[in-house]
Design a protein around this motif. Structure first.
Motif, PDB file in Angstrom:
ATOM      1  N   ALA A 194       0.771  -1.267  -0.259  1.00 36.31           N
ATOM      2  CA  ALA A 194       0.153  -0.017   0.207  1.00 36.31           C
ATOM      3  C   ALA A 194       0.748   1.298   0.002  1.00 36.31           C
ATOM      4  O   ALA A 194       0.662   2.283  -0.690  1.00 36.31           O
ATOM      5  N   ASP A 195       1.949   1.208   0.798  1.00 35.09           N
ATOM      6  CA  ASP A 195       2.987   2.295   0.723  1.00 35.09           C
ATOM      7  C   ASP A 195       3.403   2.714  -0.551  1.00 35.09           C
ATOM      8  O   ASP A 195       3.526   3.596  -1.132  1.00 35.09           O
ATOM      9  N   TYR A 196       3.855   1.518  -1.388  1.00 32.92           N
ATOM     10  CA  TYR A 196       4.773   1.629  -2.434  1.00 32.92           C
ATOM     11  C   TYR A 196       3.481   2.304  -3.565  1.00 32.92           C
ATOM     12  O   TYR A 196       3.989   3.338  -4.325  1.00 32.92           O
ATOM     13  N   MET A 197       2.185   1.687  -3.668  1.00 33.30           N
ATOM     14  CA  MET A 197       1.339   2.112  -4.740  1.00 33.30           C
ATOM     15  C   MET A 197       1.091   3.428  -4.408  1.00 33.30           C
ATOM     16  O   MET A 197       0.818   4.267  -5.477  1.00 33.30           O
ATOM     17  N   ALA A 198       0.631   3.932  -3.246  1.00 34.07           N
ATOM     18  CA  ALA A 198       0.141   5.292  -3.014  1.00 34.07           C
ATOM     19  C   ALA A 198       1.362   6.427  -3.156  1.00 34.07           C
ATOM     20  O   ALA A 198       1.035   7.264  -3.788  1.00 34.07           O
ATOM     21  N   SER A 199       2.355   5.869  -3.009  1.00 36.71           N
ATOM     22  CA  SER A 199       3.598   6.607  -3.216  1.00 36.71           C
ATOM     23  C   SER A 199       3.725   6.890  -4.656  1.00 36.71           C
ATOM     24  O   SER A 199       4.048   8.020  -5.287  1.00 36.71           O
ATOM     25  N   THR A 200       3.716   5.735  -5.257  1.00 34.22           N
ATOM     26  CA  THR A 200       3.838   5.924  -6.956  1.00 34.22           C
ATOM     27  C   THR A 200       2.806   6.624  -7.554  1.00 34.22           C
ATOM     28  O   THR A 200       3.129   7.381  -8.538  1.00 34.22           O
ATOM     29  N   ILE A 201       1.476   6.472  -6.899  1.00 33.13           N
ATOM     30  CA  ILE A 201       0.332   7.257  -7.746  1.00 33.13           C
ATOM     31  C   ILE A 201       0.622   8.656  -7.314  1.00 33.13           C
ATOM     32  O   ILE A 201       0.241   9.657  -8.267  1.00 33.13           O
ATOM     33  N   GLY A 202       1.345   9.100  -6.242  1.00 31.26           N
ATOM     34  CA  GLY A 202       1.458  10.449  -5.904  1.00 31.26           C
ATOM     35  C   GLY A 202       0.563  11.130  -4.904  1.00 31.26           C
ATOM     36  O   GLY A 202       1.010  12.337  -4.674  1.00 31.26           O
ATOM     37  N   PHE A 203      -0.586  10.550  -4.705  1.00 34.22           N
ATOM     38  CA  PHE A 203      -1.502  11.370  -3.863  1.00 34.22           C
ATOM     39  C   PHE A 203      -1.166  11.079  -2.271  1.00 34.22           C
ATOM     40  O   PHE A 203      -1.916  11.808  -1.445  1.00 34.22           O
ATOM     41  N   TYR A 204      -0.149  10.201  -2.127  1.00 35.54           N
ATOM     42  CA  TYR A 204       0.042   9.982  -0.813  1.00 35.54           C
ATOM     43  C   TYR A 204       1.723  10.063  -0.583  1.00 35.54           C
ATOM     44  O   TYR A 204       2.429   9.618  -1.480  1.00 35.54           O
ATOM     45  N   SER A 205       2.045  10.508   0.627  1.00 33.28           N
ATOM     46  CA  SER A 205       3.494  10.412   0.992  1.00 33.28           C
ATOM     47  C   SER A 205       3.664  10.129   2.440  1.00 33.28           C
ATOM     48  O   SER A 205       3.034  10.891   3.254  1.00 33.28           O
ATOM     49  N   GLU A 206       4.773   9.440   2.611  1.00 27.90           N
ATOM     50  CA  GLU A 206       4.744   8.627   4.053  1.00 27.90           C
ATOM     51  C   GLU A 206       5.331  10.099   5.011  1.00 27.90           C
ATOM     52  O   GLU A 206       4.835  10.093   6.085  1.00 27.90           O
ATOM     53  N   SER A 207       6.001  10.663   4.456  1.00 25.22           N
ATOM     54  CA  SER A 207       6.386  11.986   5.110  1.00 25.22           C
ATOM     55  C   SER A 207       6.536  13.243   4.159  1.00 25.22           C
ATOM     56  O   SER A 207       7.119  13.127   3.039  1.00 25.22           O
ATOM     57  N   GLY A 208       5.819  14.136   4.610  1.00 28.60           N
ATOM     58  CA  GLY A 208       5.881  15.358   3.663  1.00 28.60           C
ATOM     59  C   GLY A 208       4.429  15.522   2.862  1.00 28.60           C
ATOM     60  O   GLY A 208       3.489  14.566   3.155  1.00 28.60           O
ATOM     61  N   MET A 209       4.150  16.376   1.832  1.00 28.04           N
ATOM     62  CA  MET A 209       3.196  16.881   1.319  1.00 28.04           C
ATOM     63  C   MET A 209       2.949  15.962  -0.064  1.00 28.04           C
ATOM     64  O   MET A 209       4.049  15.398  -0.684  1.00 28.04           O
ATOM     65  N   PRO A 210       1.788  15.209  -0.363  1.00 29.07           N
ATOM     66  CA  PRO A 210       1.814  14.740  -1.636  1.00 29.07           C
ATOM     67  C   PRO A 210       2.236  15.391  -2.930  1.00 29.07           C
ATOM     68  O   PRO A 210       2.400  16.704  -2.787  1.00 29.07           O
ATOM     69  N   THR A 211       2.671  14.491  -3.988  1.00 30.24           N
ATOM     70  CA  THR A 211       3.313  15.237  -5.195  1.00 30.24           C
ATOM     71  C   THR A 211       2.343  15.523  -6.239  1.00 30.24           C
ATOM     72  O   THR A 211       2.461  16.039  -7.080  1.00 30.24           O
ATOM     73  N   LYS A 212       1.007  15.293  -5.916  1.00 29.33           N
ATOM     74  CA  LYS A 212      -0.152  15.657  -6.870  1.00 29.33           C
ATOM     75  C   LYS A 212      -1.377  16.312  -6.156  1.00 29.33           C
ATOM     76  O   LYS A 212      -1.448  15.897  -5.010  1.00 29.33           O
ATOM     77  N   HIS A 213      -2.149  17.178  -6.682  1.00 28.97           N
ATOM     78  CA  HIS A 213      -3.383  17.466  -6.112  1.00 28.97           C
ATOM     79  C   HIS A 213      -4.567  16.423  -6.354  1.00 28.97           C
ATOM     80  O   HIS A 213      -4.759  16.207  -7.398  1.00 28.97           O
ATOM     81  N   LEU A 214      -5.188  16.427  -5.117  1.00 29.89           N
ATOM     82  CA  LEU A 214      -6.491  15.333  -5.324  1.00 29.89           C
ATOM     83  C   LEU A 214      -7.597  15.937  -5.787  1.00 29.89           C
ATOM     84  O   LEU A 214      -8.150  17.005  -5.302  1.00 29.89           O
ATOM     85  N   SER A 215      -8.238  15.403  -6.980  1.00 31.10           N
ATOM     86  CA  SER A 215      -9.375  16.206  -7.586  1.00 31.10           C
ATOM     87  C   SER A 215     -10.606  15.190  -6.806  1.00 31.10           C
ATOM     88  O   SER A 215     -10.334  14.034  -6.236  1.00 31.10           O
ATOM     89  N   ASP A 216     -11.917  15.891  -6.614  1.00 30.38           N
ATOM     90  CA  ASP A 216     -13.055  15.062  -5.991  1.00 30.38           C
ATOM     91  C   ASP A 216     -13.456  14.035  -6.696  1.00 30.38           C
ATOM     92  O   ASP A 216     -14.176  13.120  -6.288  1.00 30.38           O
ATOM     93  N   SER A 217     -12.945  13.885  -7.989  1.00 32.95           N
ATOM     94  CA  SER A 217     -13.676  12.770  -9.155  1.00 32.95           C
ATOM     95  C   SER A 217     -12.500  11.534  -8.902  1.00 32.95           C
ATOM     96  O   SER A 217     -12.681  10.704  -9.939  1.00 32.95           O
ATOM     97  N   VAL A 218     -11.385  11.701  -8.350  1.00 36.72           N
ATOM     98  CA  VAL A 218     -10.495  10.739  -8.299  1.00 36.72           C
ATOM     99  C   VAL A 218     -10.205  10.091  -7.005  1.00 36.72           C
ATOM    100  O   VAL A 218     -10.085  10.821  -5.950  1.00 36.72           O
TER     101      VAL A 218
END
Length: 327
Positions: free
Chosen positions: A201-225
């Motif tokens: 789960a950590d690897y996939m979420a970090s690769t997708i970019g909406f989740y970062s274990e430490s720090g801010m996500p690398t992508k902005h999350l849309s309400d439809s995603v």
């Protein structure tokens, strides 16, 4: 049998010599067990001070080890989880080969092969769109199987303790062995799959970019995603989906219901995949029949310590006793 009983009540070196001279080949299994038990008592008679010292060493080692493990987990959780996962995966394998538990070894090999494939898919970049669903489906399947197996094993043990096995003409030792084996299978693979699922789960979420274990996500999350799988959400929260519903957390971020349940229960995450706000699991699992899954997950987390670190601590205690000349 009378001679055996007389030896058991005897003491000192004479009693120990008599025990050594007993012919085990003519005794029943129960009588052999009693002779071995008596030999053990005769061997350790008069060593009370040494035993007390060994108990103190055990308690002190357990306390110190627990403190060190807690500090390690708090300061370096990633390395702690990886080492713990490796030990849980390998330590039972050693005892399996040593004790010739071939059935367990076969299941372990099958589980390891499929889990290795799923983990390989989860760690690839770029991530295939179908991978998150594949990962959560596999680990959710193992989670449900381990849950059911543990329940059946626990019921078998309880039925044996209450003597209900006699209704089916099953020997108590056979029924107890069956129950304990199922209980072990359920708890062991339940612990193992949750740790692998968390890592994936950590690897996939970090690769997708909406989740970062430490720090801010690398992508902005849309309400439809959905931040867990990165796929579009087609069903509104207020609507009833044909295939799958949409779930909104208290932080107002929305996800596929399957994804967020897999993230929280299978992946052991209790925070929002995007903003890391605490997830209220009681609100998510309003159905009383689903809440035992939360308690079962908590039980598995507690058992990780027993499966992974208890053999290491016991081995350390034995090494200290050997260095100090204690037996």
């Amino acid at each position: 049998m009378a001679a055996v009983v007389e030896v058991e009540v005897g003491g000192g070196a004479a009693g120990e010599r008599e025990l050594d001279e007993v012919d085990m080949s003519d005794l029943s299994p129960e009588e052999q067990w009693r002779v071995e038990h008596a030999r053990m008592h005769a061997k350790h008679r008069g060593h009370e001070a040494m035993h007390a010292e060994m108990v103190l060493i055990l308690i002190a080692t357990l306390v110190v080890a627990q403190l060190l493990l807690v500090q390690w987990k708090q300061r370096h959780p990633r390395s702690y989880n990886m080492v713990t996962l490796f030990q849980m995966w390998v330590v039972p394998l050693y005892f399996t080969v040593k004790l010739h538990w071939w059935r367990f070894l076969l299941i372990w090999i099958l589980f390891s092969a499929v889990t290795a494939f799923v983990t390989f898919r989860a760690t690839r970049k770029p991530l295939v769109q179908t991978t998150p669903r594949l990962v959560y489906k596999w680990f959710l399947l193992i989670y449900k199987i381990s849950y059911a197996t543990g329940i059946v094993g626990y019921m078998a043990v309880m039925f044996t303790l209450f003597g209900l096995n006699l209704l089916f003409k099953i020997k108590p030792e056979d029924a107890m062995d069956f129950g304990i084996s199922l209980l072990f299978y359920g708890l062991y693979y339940g612990v193992l799959e949750r740790d692998f699922a968390e890592m994936c789960a950590d690897y996939m979420a970090s690769t997708i970019g909406f989740y970062s274990e430490s720090g801010m996500p690398t992508k902005h999350l849309s309400d439809s995603v959905c931040a867990v799988c990165g796929q579009q959400i087609f069903v509104d929260v207020s609507e009833e989906g044909i295939i799958e519903n949409t779930y909104r957390l208290s932080c107002n971020h929305v996800f596929h219901e399957f994804c967020i349940r897999g993230w929280c229960i299978v992946g052991k995450k209790q925070t929002c995949p995007y903003c890391k706000e605490k997830v209220d699991l009681k609100r998510m699992f309003s159905n009383p029949w689903e809440r035992p899954h939360v308690m079962y997950g908590q039980l598995l987390d507690w058992l990780r310590y027993l499966v992974a670190w208890q053999p290491v601590i016991i081995g350390l205690v034995q090494g200290i006793n050997y260095i100090l000349g204690l037996e």
